[in-house]
Scaffold this motif. Structure first.
Motif, PDB file in Angstrom:
ATOM      1  N   ILE A 166      39.164  46.307  38.980  1.00 23.96           N
ATOM      2  CA  ILE A 166      40.048  45.188  38.651  1.00 23.96           C
ATOM      3  C   ILE A 166      39.234  43.990  38.153  1.00 23.96           C
ATOM      4  CG2 ILE A 166      41.674  43.522  39.631  1.00 23.96           C
ATOM      5  CD1 ILE A 166      42.597  45.747  41.540  1.00 23.96           C
ATOM      6  N   ILE A 167      38.148  43.667  38.849  1.00 22.64           N
ATOM      7  CA  ILE A 167      37.336  42.499  38.474  1.00 22.64           C
ATOM      8  C   ILE A 167      36.683  42.713  37.111  1.00 22.64           C
ATOM      9  CG2 ILE A 167      35.285  41.171  39.100  1.00 22.64           C
ATOM     10  CD1 ILE A 167      36.050  41.658  42.045  1.00 22.64           C
ATOM     11  N   ARG A 168      36.287  43.941  36.808  1.00 28.78           N
ATOM     12  CA  ARG A 168      35.692  44.215  35.496  1.00 28.78           C
ATOM     13  C   ARG A 168      36.715  43.939  34.383  1.00 28.78           C
ATOM     14  NH1 ARG A 168      33.847  48.785  36.667  1.00 28.78           N
ATOM     15  NH2 ARG A 168      35.572  50.084  35.864  1.00 28.78           N
ATOM     16  N   GLN A 169      37.952  44.282  34.589  1.00 28.37           N
ATOM     17  CA  GLN A 169      38.999  43.981  33.603  1.00 28.37           C
ATOM     18  C   GLN A 169      39.203  42.465  33.476  1.00 28.37           C
ATOM     19  OE1 GLN A 169      42.602  46.576  33.519  1.00 28.37           O
ATOM     20  NE2 GLN A 169      41.744  47.457  35.426  1.00 28.37           N
ATOM     21  N   ASP A 170      39.165  41.791  34.661  1.00 24.32           N
ATOM     22  CA  ASP A 170      39.331  40.326  34.619  1.00 24.32           C
ATOM     23  C   ASP A 170      38.233  39.681  33.782  1.00 24.32           C
ATOM     24  OD1 ASP A 170      41.491  40.629  36.292  1.00 24.32           O
ATOM     25  OD2 ASP A 170      40.341  40.217  38.133  1.00 24.32           O
ATOM     26  N   ASN A 171      37.005  40.096  34.036  1.00 22.93           N
ATOM     27  CA  ASN A 171      35.891  39.507  33.287  1.00 22.93           C
ATOM     28  C   ASN A 171      36.003  39.806  31.796  1.00 22.93           C
ATOM     29  OD1 ASN A 171      34.775  38.448  35.616  1.00 22.93           O
ATOM     30  ND2 ASN A 171      33.512  40.275  35.999  1.00 22.93           N
ATOM     31  N   ALA A 172      36.424  41.012  31.458  1.00 25.08           N
ATOM     32  CA  ALA A 172      36.563  41.375  30.044  1.00 25.08           C
ATOM     33  C   ALA A 172      37.652  40.559  29.372  1.00 25.08           C
ATOM     34  CB  ALA A 172      36.856  42.877  29.930  1.00 25.08           C
ATOM     35  N   ALA A 173      38.799  40.417  30.036  1.00 32.75           N
ATOM     36  CA  ALA A 173      39.899  39.663  29.428  1.00 32.75           C
ATOM     37  C   ALA A 173      39.596  38.181  29.360  1.00 32.75           C
ATOM     38  CB  ALA A 173      41.179  39.909  30.226  1.00 32.75           C
ATOM     39  N   PHE A 174      39.054  37.614  30.450  1.00 33.95           N
ATOM     40  CA  PHE A 174      38.764  36.181  30.455  1.00 33.95           C
ATOM     41  C   PHE A 174      37.658  35.835  29.464  1.00 33.95           C
ATOM     42  CE2 PHE A 174      40.402  35.295  35.038  1.00 33.95           C
ATOM     43  CZ  PHE A 174      41.670  35.713  34.628  1.00 33.95           C
TER      44      PHE A 174
ATOM     45  N   THR B 112      41.349  46.591  29.331  1.00 38.71           N
ATOM     46  CA  THR B 112      42.093  46.189  30.541  1.00 38.71           C
ATOM     47  C   THR B 112      43.339  47.059  30.673  1.00 38.71           C
ATOM     48  OG1 THR B 112      43.260  44.519  29.236  1.00 38.71           O
ATOM     49  CG2 THR B 112      41.273  43.809  30.427  1.00 38.71           C
ATOM     50  N   PRO B 113      43.192  48.320  31.045  1.00 39.81           N
ATOM     51  CA  PRO B 113      44.349  49.233  31.057  1.00 39.81           C
ATOM     52  C   PRO B 113      45.441  48.862  32.052  1.00 39.81           C
ATOM     53  CG  PRO B 113      42.404  50.272  32.014  1.00 39.81           C
ATOM     54  CD  PRO B 113      41.940  49.012  31.401  1.00 39.81           C
ATOM     55  N   THR B 114      45.119  48.180  33.156  1.00 37.72           N
ATOM     56  CA  THR B 114      46.165  47.853  34.130  1.00 37.72           C
ATOM     57  C   THR B 114      46.662  46.421  33.974  1.00 37.72           C
ATOM     58  OG1 THR B 114      44.603  47.104  35.834  1.00 37.72           O
ATOM     59  CG2 THR B 114      45.127  49.454  35.786  1.00 37.72           C
TER      60      THR B 114
END
Length: 535
Positions: free
Chosen positions: A62-70, A102-104
């Motif tokens: 989840i945090i990896r997606q957050d970092n990628a999107a932000f 960010t698939p989820t």
């Protein structure tokens, strides 16, 4: 000495055995329980490691997606009034790569300090974005406490609104002295359906898992209520912190049932062992008490025999001295004294024969010379001899023969000893009342019954009258050794018969009887065999 040994057994040995048995049982149970708990602990520790690994993996996911999107959010370009594409920057940058990076993540928005939307994008379209922003501003922002948020620090909110679970990732940023908030919404359903399934693909057939909320309600996965002590759960620390991931071995229900069965078995075995120990201790006490009683009876036996030997010897000596000193004045008195000496000698001989036979019986060296014989004749001769011994006491001894008496295989001397003991008891305990000896064939046996007309035998003593050395309280008032009926029983059993005692059918008195097997007609007609010694 016997009493001292009994007290040692009762107060020292028995408590020591019980204490040792309890300690051994408890130690065994404790050791088995420790090994069981060690096995369960090993399984639990391995499962906990797996749970922690999966929870950490989802957190990082989840945090990896957050970092990628932000990382795609550029406030300088987004808020530049001269850049006409700034308002759609999120849609242009994030949506094309959202399914891959960010698939989820479903929604990405930027709010200003007042909570107004500055920019945003939703993979479900503008309508879905508007619905989320409404829920965000009305229900979720009060839970986020944005005023205390430090710039650049990633935070998460896990909250339920109207039965729907929301996972928000957010951080604070500054631009030209103003505060802005970047907020992303994750699809919690996609996380548990897709990511958990992918993570547990390698555990297929080995583990079961589910997700439960803080009220222990299942969010996803099967019920693991049957897993018992093998169920391990861990709460998500920062992201889905209202949820807990639970994992149990696939065979957990079977292991739990085996554990319950093992505990029941161990308890049952411990109970059985305790019962066996108690029975053993009870038997030890019984044996010790019986040995004590036997020692007491032996002491009484020695005293009785000594008295029985001393009395006739004293009589013989006294009348012998009278005859020797020629102080007898008339021939009639001389004859009377000689008859007394003869009777006391016969009584002494009978007692010695009993003691010798009993000694041989105790040592297991008693033998019998069995031969076909006429039981009626043997009984008649024994009664005639006994009449001579007791005629001075005025006791009547009658023989009653009912029907024809077949021959039997017997040791004649042993049967005479039986008759002497039965008649002697009838005279002693019958109070010099008439004695009747009855011979009768009953089916395949010949019964010899001796009845007196005395007070009879108390019911509580009938079961023990054939025990060696046994004498009831009433018997202690009458001379005797306590071995006569014991010899009767052994001789009857050695002949293939039995012995018993009962009340007389009519009138007062007791009946003591033995049975001897009758010979078959074919053997009865055959010539008499030679005597056959038998133990």
């Amino acid at each position: 000495m016997a009493g001292w040994r009994y007290r040692v057994i009762l107060f020292v040995l028995v408590p020591a055995i019980l204490a040792a048995a309890v300690f051994l049982g408890y130690t065994t149970w404790l050791t088995a329980s420790r090994f069981t708990r060690l096995g369960e602990q090993t399984i639990a520790e391995n499962t906990l490691l797996l749970v922690r690994e999966k929870v950490d993996t989802i957190e990082r996911y989840i945090i990896r997606q957050d970092n990628a999107a932000f990382g795609l959010v550029d406030l300088d370009s987004m808020l530049d009034p001269e850049d006409l594409a700034g308002a759609t920057l999120l849609q242009d940058r994030w949506l094309p790569v959202a399914s891959e990076l960010t698939p989820t993540m479903r929604t990405l928005v930027v709010l200003d300090a007042t909570g107004e939307e500055v920019a945003g994008a939703d993979r479900g379209g503008d309508r879905a974005q508007g619905e989320f922003v409404k829920v965000l501003t009305e229900r979720l922002l009060p839970e986020m406490d944005l005023t205390r948020l430090h710039p650049g620090r990633l935070k998460h909110l896990h909250h339920t609104v109207a039965g729907r679970s929301y996972l928000l990732s957010y951080e604070r940023r500054s631009h030209q002295g103003r505060r802005y908030y970047v907020i992303a919404r994750h699809d919690t359903g996609a996380i548990v359906r897709e990511e958990l399934s992918r993570l547990f693909a390698t555990e297929e057939g080995k583990r079961q898992y589910n997700i439960v909320d803080q009220d222990n309600r299942r969010v996803h996965g099967p019920s693991l209520a049957n897993a018992g002590d093998y169920l391990v759960g861990l709460r998500f620390p920062t992201t889905l912190y209202n949820w807990r991931l639970q994992i149990a071995p696939k065979q957990a229900p079977r292991l739990e049932e085996q554990g319950r069965n093992r505990r029941r078995t161990e308890t049952a075995l411990l109970a059985v062992a305790l019962v066996v120990i108690l029975l053993g201790v009870g038997f030890l006490l019984y044996a010790a008490n019986k040995e004590r009683r036997l020692a007491e009876l032996k002491g009484d036996f020695i005293a009785n025999v000594s008295h029985e030997l001393k009395t006739p010897l004293s009589v013989v000596r006294m009348f012998g001295e009278l005859l020797l000193t020629e102080r007898v004045k008339t021939p009639e008195k001389r004859k009377q004294y000689l008859e007394i000496i003869l009777r006391e000698s016969e009584r002494l001989s009978s007692l010695i024969e009993n003691v010798l036979d009993f000694s041989a019986l105790e040592r297991g060296k008693q033998t019998y010379a069995f031969a076909r014989g006429d039981l009626e004749g043997v009984v008649a001769r024994a009664i005639e001899t006994f009449r001579y011994r007791v005629e001075h006491e005025g006791v009547e001894v009658d023989l009653e023969v009912l029907g024809e008496i077949p021959p039997v295989e017997m040791d004649e001397q042993a049967i005479v000893l039986v008759l002497n003991n039965l008649l002697d008891n009838a005279v002693k305990y019958g109070g010099r009342t008439p004695v009747t000896v009855t011979l009768e064939q009953v089916r395949d046996f010949v019964q010899v019954r001796v009845r007196d007309r005395g007070p009879g035998i108390p019911p509580h003593a009938r079961r023990r009258v054939f025990e060696r050395f046994y004498r009831s309280d009433r018997d202690r008032e009458v001379r005797g050794s306590g071995i006569g009926l014991s010899l009767v029983l052994h001789i009857a059993q050695a002949h293939g018969g039995r012995a018993w005692v009962t009340d007389a059918a009519e009138g007062p008195g007791a009946v003591v009887a033995i049975t001897l097997p009758a010979l078959p007609p074919s053997r009865s007609a055959a010539p008499g065999p030679e005597a056959e010694p038998r133990a």
